[in-house]
Design a protein around this motif. Structure first.
Motif, mmCIF file in Angstrom:
data_model
loop_
_atom_site.group_PDB
_atom_site.id
_atom_site.type_symbol
_atom_site.label_atom_id
_atom_site.label_comp_id
_atom_site.label_asym_id
_atom_site.label_seq_id
_atom_site.Cartn_x
_atom_site.Cartn_y
_atom_site.Cartn_z
ATOM 1 N N THR A 307 69.150 8.334 70.789
ATOM 2 C CA THR A 307 69.827 7.224 71.375
ATOM 3 C C THR A 307 69.770 7.264 72.736
ATOM 4 O OG1 THR A 307 71.087 7.356 69.344
ATOM 5 C CG2 THR A 307 72.029 5.785 71.004
ATOM 6 N N ASN A 308 70.046 8.349 73.383
ATOM 7 C CA ASN A 308 69.815 8.507 75.020
ATOM 8 C C ASN A 308 68.799 8.189 75.593
ATOM 9 O OD1 ASN A 308 72.650 8.932 75.371
ATOM 10 N ND2 ASN A 308 72.295 10.968 75.704
ATOM 11 N N THR A 309 67.506 8.585 75.182
ATOM 12 C CA THR A 309 66.466 8.497 75.829
ATOM 13 C C THR A 309 65.486 7.388 74.999
ATOM 14 O OG1 THR A 309 65.242 10.014 74.477
ATOM 15 C CG2 THR A 309 66.435 11.008 76.508
ATOM 16 N N PRO A 342 76.131 7.787 66.917
ATOM 17 C CA PRO A 342 74.722 7.768 66.817
ATOM 18 C C PRO A 342 74.176 9.024 67.100
ATOM 19 C CG PRO A 342 75.801 7.088 69.100
ATOM 20 C CD PRO A 342 77.039 7.445 67.890
ATOM 21 N N PHE A 343 72.955 9.230 66.870
ATOM 22 C CA PHE A 343 72.215 10.560 67.217
ATOM 23 C C PHE A 343 71.933 10.754 68.640
ATOM 24 C CE2 PHE A 343 68.185 13.261 66.430
ATOM 25 C CZ PHE A 343 69.355 14.360 66.269
ATOM 26 N N ILE A 344 72.383 11.556 69.154
ATOM 27 C CA ILE A 344 71.976 12.339 70.600
ATOM 28 C C ILE A 344 71.452 13.627 70.642
ATOM 29 C CG2 ILE A 344 72.746 12.563 73.020
ATOM 30 C CD1 ILE A 344 74.897 10.279 72.142
ATOM 31 N N TYR A 345 70.192 13.587 70.789
ATOM 32 C CA TYR A 345 69.471 15.042 70.528
ATOM 33 C C TYR A 345 69.692 16.086 71.770
ATOM 34 C CZ TYR A 345 65.741 18.651 70.246
ATOM 35 O OH TYR A 345 65.253 19.899 69.998
ATOM 36 N N PHE A 346 70.382 17.357 71.373
ATOM 37 C CA PHE A 346 70.562 18.146 72.584
ATOM 38 C C PHE A 346 69.108 19.161 72.583
ATOM 39 C CE2 PHE A 346 72.432 22.366 73.716
ATOM 40 C CZ PHE A 346 72.539 21.888 75.041
ATOM 41 N N ASP A 347 68.363 18.735 73.617
ATOM 42 C CA ASP A 347 67.044 19.717 73.550
ATOM 43 C C ASP A 347 67.247 21.066 74.252
ATOM 44 O OD1 ASP A 347 64.523 20.319 73.874
ATOM 45 O OD2 ASP A 347 63.733 18.630 75.160
#
Ligand SMILES: Cc1cc2nc3c(=O)[nH]c(=O)nc-3n(C[C@H](O)[C@H](O)[C@H](O)COP(=O)(O)OP(=O)(O)OC[C@H]3O[C@@H](n4cnc5c(N)ncnc54)[C@H](O)[C@@H]3O)c2cc1C
Length: 419
Positions: A307-309, A342-347
């Motif tokens: 969702t962020n990128t 929402p889905f925010i991925y922590f890379d």
């Protein structure tokens, strides 16, 4: 049967386990279904194929989970159809099952891209049976050549690995170490050092997802160990003993390891919805399918966007686990009448290992690590991710022993049909 809503999770990989864990306290009947009774730790399959660790070290019994999650039931069954309209699932081995919520976490399968002979003769490395099949195939080829030396000239010991991504590079690196570190001593009266491992990649570089310094380091590390790296080349046909290349060259090799591509689990075709590239299921920010808020798709089977990128996430363990967790959390939130997240991925970065003392890591800020330090991080992260204390302990022992002695203790052939 209970009057609680039934949440069915299809698949006990990283994504399915992530979802189940987050439903631990939910007022729901949670049912996890997988065609295997174990979770497979795919990132270390190549170590099983190359005899570094034993089979059970990358497989953890799914039923162990039920002890930690009191509302969880586990069935071993193969799903054959998902009926979104009826909210019902069909299986090969059991009666249909209705659901109130569904989490599709069925992973991916190998994609041979229609290359002639690949489905019949290539060795993919995606499941535990794949790894065991490859391990025995190689051990049997060496034993056959030990008895009939004419097989060596015919390429029986040569291996071609297709694909310059982490699966292909890690496999090629481990195979050359098995050949040069072990078989050279195991078969001392055979010309073992002439046996070839060749990596074929269509792109101009290996490790295309990494930065240039890592790409160069990876190629050099493979070549230093004895792997022949063929870039800008593609496999067009496979037979049991030959690999045909796009350039017209024909390589003598009785083993072709396929690490070149994936497609979503073909079950996605039964959904009757428009699919994304590779048959992946498109999902919204909350990871549910459009028009079906009760159905989530997560992990390798899904086309998930951060969702962020706004970036589509790769088919890797990190996105699968985190997405599975969010799907479980969103169902738990629904049951508590709270809004979904929402889905925010922590890379946390990407890593791969090429061989002893040669690993690579790329952090989200672009920083890269190469060599022993990267290998230490690789080992730490993979041990931490391995499910089950027993598997972790066994792996540490096997790695430490292999590190000191260079021995691969799983170098044994067991024929279950022997009487
Ligand atoms: C060789 C290899 C190396 C890798 N290395 C790395 C790495 O270093 N780092 C990293 O982050 N990622 C790595 N990956 C990718 C990572 O393993 C996957 O992205 C991750 O496992 C995906 O998780 P998942 O839960 O979506 O699918 P999976 O882990 O594939 O789980 C799917 C589950 O569904 C079950 N299933 C399938 N079909 C059916 C059916 N019809 N009925 C019932 N059950 C079914 C399967 O048995 C399986 O348990 C690697 C993958 C491979 C193959």
């Amino acid at each position: 049967m209970t009057d609680k809503p039934r949440v069915v999770i299809l698949g006990g990989g990283f994504a399915g386990l992530g979802a189940a864990g987050k439903l631990k306290k939910a007022k729901a009947e949670v049912v996890l279904i997988d065609k295997h009774d174990y979770h497979t730790f795919q990132p270390m399959l190549y170590q099983v194929a190359t005899n570094l660790i034993a089979t059970e070290e990358v497989a953890h019994p799914l039923r162990d989970l039920a002890r930690k999650l009191p509302n969880l039931l586990i069935h071993r069954a193969t799903v054959t159809n998902i009926d979104l309209a009826k909210r019902e699932l069909e299986f090969q081995e059991m009666a249909p099952l209705a659901y109130d919520y569904l989490v599709i976490a069925l992973g991916a399968k190998v994609n041979f891209f229609g290359v002639k002979g690949a489905a019949e003769y290539a060795f993919p490395l995606y499941t535990l049976p794949d790894a065991v099949r490859l391990k025995y195939h190689i051990l049997n080829k060496w034993d056959a050549a030990d008895k009939d030396r004419s097989l060596i000239e015919d390429g029986a010991l040569n291996i071609v690995v297709v694909g310059g991504g982490p699966t292909g590079v890690e496999s090629a690196g481990a195979l050359i170490e098995l050949y040069r570190g072990n078989f050279i001593h195991d078969y001392r009266d055979m010309p073992a050092k002439d046996a070839k491992v060749t990596l074929v990649e269509f792109a101009p570089n290996i490790f295309s997802m990494f930065k240039e310094d890592i790409q160069k380091f990876g190629k050099r590390a493979l070549e230093k160990r004895g792997v022949e790296v063929r870039l800008g080349e593609a496999v067009t046909e496979v037979t049991p003993t030959r690999v045909h290349l796009k350039s017209g060259e024909v390589l003598k090799a009785h083993t072709l390891v396929w690490g070149a591509g994936l497609q979503a689990n073909p079950i996605t075709k039964t959904l009757g919805i428009e699919l994304q590239k590779g048959g992946r299921i498109p999902v919204g920010p909350d990871l549910s399918i459009a028009g079906h808020p009760e159905v989530f798709a997560v992990g390798d089977v899904a086309w998930m966007t951060d969702t962020n990128t706004d970036q589509v996430l790769p088919q890797l363990g990190g996105p699968a686990l985190q997405a599975g967790e969010l799907a479980g959390e969103n169902i738990a939130r629904d049951l508590k009448r709270k809004e979904r997240e929402p889905f925010i991925y922590f890379d946390k970065g990407t890593m791969a290992t090429i061989g002893r003392g040669a690993a690579v890591t790329q952090l989200p800020n672009g920083m890269t690590m190469k060599g022993k330090l990267a290998q230490f991080s690789w080992g730490f992260v993979h041990l931490w991710l391995l499910s089950g204390g027993d598997a972790r302990t066994k792996t540490v022992i096997d790695w430490s022993w292999a590190g000191v002695s260079r021995k691969r203790i799983a170098r044994v052939t067991i024929d279950p049909t022997e009487k």
